[in-house]
Structure formats: C-alpha cells, structure tokens
Write a protein that holds these residues in place. Structure first.
Motif, mmCIF file in Angstrom:
data_model
loop_
_atom_site.group_PDB
_atom_site.id
_atom_site.type_symbol
_atom_site.label_atom_id
_atom_site.label_comp_id
_atom_site.label_asym_id
_atom_site.label_seq_id
_atom_site.Cartn_x
_atom_site.Cartn_y
_atom_site.Cartn_z
ATOM 1 N N THR A 185 0.921 -0.913 -0.354
ATOM 2 C CA THR A 185 0.326 0.469 0.226
ATOM 3 C C THR A 185 0.788 1.335 -0.142
ATOM 4 O OG1 THR A 185 -1.712 -1.339 1.820
ATOM 5 C CG2 THR A 185 -2.124 0.910 0.921
ATOM 6 N N LEU A 186 0.523 2.386 -0.694
ATOM 7 C CA LEU A 186 1.115 3.257 -1.072
ATOM 8 C C LEU A 186 -0.332 4.727 0.296
ATOM 9 C CD1 LEU A 186 3.617 5.241 -1.736
ATOM 10 C CD2 LEU A 186 1.822 5.954 -2.712
ATOM 11 N N ILE A 187 0.479 4.769 0.712
ATOM 12 C CA ILE A 187 -0.372 6.120 1.826
ATOM 13 C C ILE A 187 0.582 7.540 1.927
ATOM 14 C CG2 ILE A 187 -0.997 6.659 4.393
ATOM 15 C CD1 ILE A 187 -0.326 3.288 5.449
ATOM 16 N N CYS A 188 -1.328 7.943 1.770
ATOM 17 C CA CYS A 188 -0.726 9.524 1.480
ATOM 18 C C CYS A 188 -1.077 10.070 2.524
ATOM 19 C CB CYS A 188 -1.304 9.983 -0.124
ATOM 20 S SG CYS A 188 -0.826 9.357 -1.580
ATOM 21 N N GLU A 189 -0.508 10.972 3.314
ATOM 22 C CA GLU A 189 -1.279 12.461 4.363
ATOM 23 C C GLU A 189 -1.131 13.190 3.875
ATOM 24 O OE1 GLU A 189 -0.089 8.507 7.892
ATOM 25 O OE2 GLU A 189 0.650 10.796 7.775
ATOM 26 N N ILE A 190 -2.416 14.431 3.388
ATOM 27 C CA ILE A 190 -1.506 15.679 3.923
ATOM 28 C C ILE A 190 -2.133 16.515 5.105
ATOM 29 C CG2 ILE A 190 -2.841 17.562 2.774
ATOM 30 C CD1 ILE A 190 -2.415 14.166 0.682
ATOM 31 N N SER A 191 -1.948 16.771 6.177
ATOM 32 C CA SER A 191 -1.852 18.155 7.290
ATOM 33 C C SER A 191 -2.163 19.161 6.764
ATOM 34 C CB SER A 191 -0.325 16.950 8.173
ATOM 35 O OG SER A 191 -0.187 16.064 7.967
ATOM 36 N N ASP A 192 -2.686 20.039 7.277
ATOM 37 C CA ASP A 192 -2.706 21.414 8.007
ATOM 38 C C ASP A 192 -3.120 21.451 8.841
ATOM 39 O OD1 ASP A 192 -5.967 22.872 7.588
ATOM 40 O OD2 ASP A 192 -6.368 21.072 6.355
ATOM 41 N N GLY A 193 -3.311 22.547 9.580
ATOM 42 C CA GLY A 193 -3.555 23.542 10.650
ATOM 43 C C GLY A 193 -5.199 23.402 10.919
ATOM 44 N N ARG A 194 -6.532 23.394 9.535
ATOM 45 C CA ARG A 194 -7.473 23.988 10.567
ATOM 46 C C ARG A 194 -8.435 22.540 10.950
ATOM 47 N NH1 ARG A 194 -10.508 27.540 6.407
ATOM 48 N NH2 ARG A 194 -9.342 29.468 8.685
#
Length: 202
Positions: free
Chosen positions: A135-144
């Motif tokens: 599996t390839l896991i993509c994680e996108i984080s932000d401050g909201r």
C-alpha cells in the motif's frame, strides 16, 4: 500487537480481572505469528470463564516504517505549489520503483493538497509512506480542524468532485485530528486498476 477489548474479555465469575489480563497477555505471547490464532485462544479462555458481560476483542499488528520508505515535504499555501507537489510525488515513486501508482497518486495528492491550501490553514505538509510494497499511504496535514466531506456534485457544478475521486481511487481514506489541526490520509493499493469510467470521454 495492540489489543483493544471490553471487560467481558478479562472479567468473569470466579476469575479476577488481573488474572484475566494475564491470560490475555499469555495468549498473545503464545501466538505471535497469527492474529487469528490469538483471537481464537482468547475467545476459548472467555468461554471457559463464562463471562457475565459482552466480550469484544480487536487485535492490530503495528510496525514502524523504515526511514527510506517515508518522504515528507512542507507545502507553501499557494495554489501554484500543487504542480510542484505532483512532480515531487512522481519523482519519489520513480525512486521507489512504483511507476504503476504514479497516475492515481498524483490525482489523489493533487486533490487533497488543493483542498488543504484552499480550505485549510498553514502549515500544510505532505507525507508518503510505502508500506512493504502493499500500500502507498498519502497524508496531507494542515492547521485547521474542519473536516472535508463528500458532496453530490451536479453535472454542471464546477467543484465538489475532488473528494469523490479520492474515495473512488483509493482503498480507504479518512481524517485524524490532533491539537495542531488535522491529517487527511488515503491508502492507494499498489497494482490496482484505475476505474476509467470515472473520467468522461472528451
């Protein structure tokens, strides 16, 4: 192995809770190779104890990712960054030898990074995790802390389809929160076929 359980697993007539926990730990130690075997052993122990309460057990095997299976980038809150991010993802997947996952990964990352820039709050970051070539896991984080949600976009709507595409192109996706904001994660199955019917013919 992480074990999550209700007290019905470890508490029963004639058996102390500490004894039940010790039995649970012993069953997990004895069946290190198979989670199913561990579950069967624990359920067998519960049946012998005639529990008065409902019993539920969830076993999860966790592992650390090798350093060379993780890539992280900070993303400026500028829509022009999305093209740069796609290029970084393409380059990293080529480096990992995951050419077949490039198309889907670029689409997913593009949609999620765009959402984070438009609707989130800095800092924005992207992380890719290669999970033992399954599996390839993509994680996108932000401050909201505001979470995105699927919409039923009409045929003439200009937006609202991004998360629908993410849901169709990945094996699963979701949101997790921390004190600093949120992370949208998506798992891409390696070697999966792209559902071409999602893309209308020109």
């Amino acid at each position: 192995v992480l074990a999550l359980f209700t007290d019905g697993i470890v508490k029963a007539r004639g058996r102390d809770v500490d004894e039940g926990i010790a039995d649970l730990c012993g069953a997990l130690d004895a069946s290190a190779g198979s989670l199913q075997k561990a579950c069967d052993e624990v359920v067998s122990l519960c049946a012998q104890g005639c529990a008065d309460d409902d019993a539920a057990l969830l076993l999860v095997r966790v592992h650390a990712f090798p350093v060379d299976s993780v890539a992280t980038w900070d993303v400026a809150s500028d829509p022009a960054e999305v093209a740069k991010v796609r290029a970084l993802v393409r380059e990293k997947l080529e480096d990992w030898g995951l050419h077949e996952a490039t198309f889907v990964s670029e689409l997913v990352v593009s949609e999620l990074v765009t959402n984070a820039i438009r609707h989130g709050r800095p800092p924005v970051s992207l992380r890719l995790l290669r999970d033992v070539d399954r599996t390839l896991i993509c994680e996108i984080s932000d401050g909201r802390h505001t979470s995105p949600h699927l919409r039923n976009a009409g045929e003439e709507d200009e937006g609202g389809r991004g998360l629908f595409l993410v849901a169709q192109l990945t094996t699963m996706w979701g949101t997790r929160y921390d004190r600093q904001g949120k992370t949208i994660w998506a798992e891409i199955g390696l070697g999966q076929d792209v559902p071409l019917d999602l893309f209308p013919e020109p």
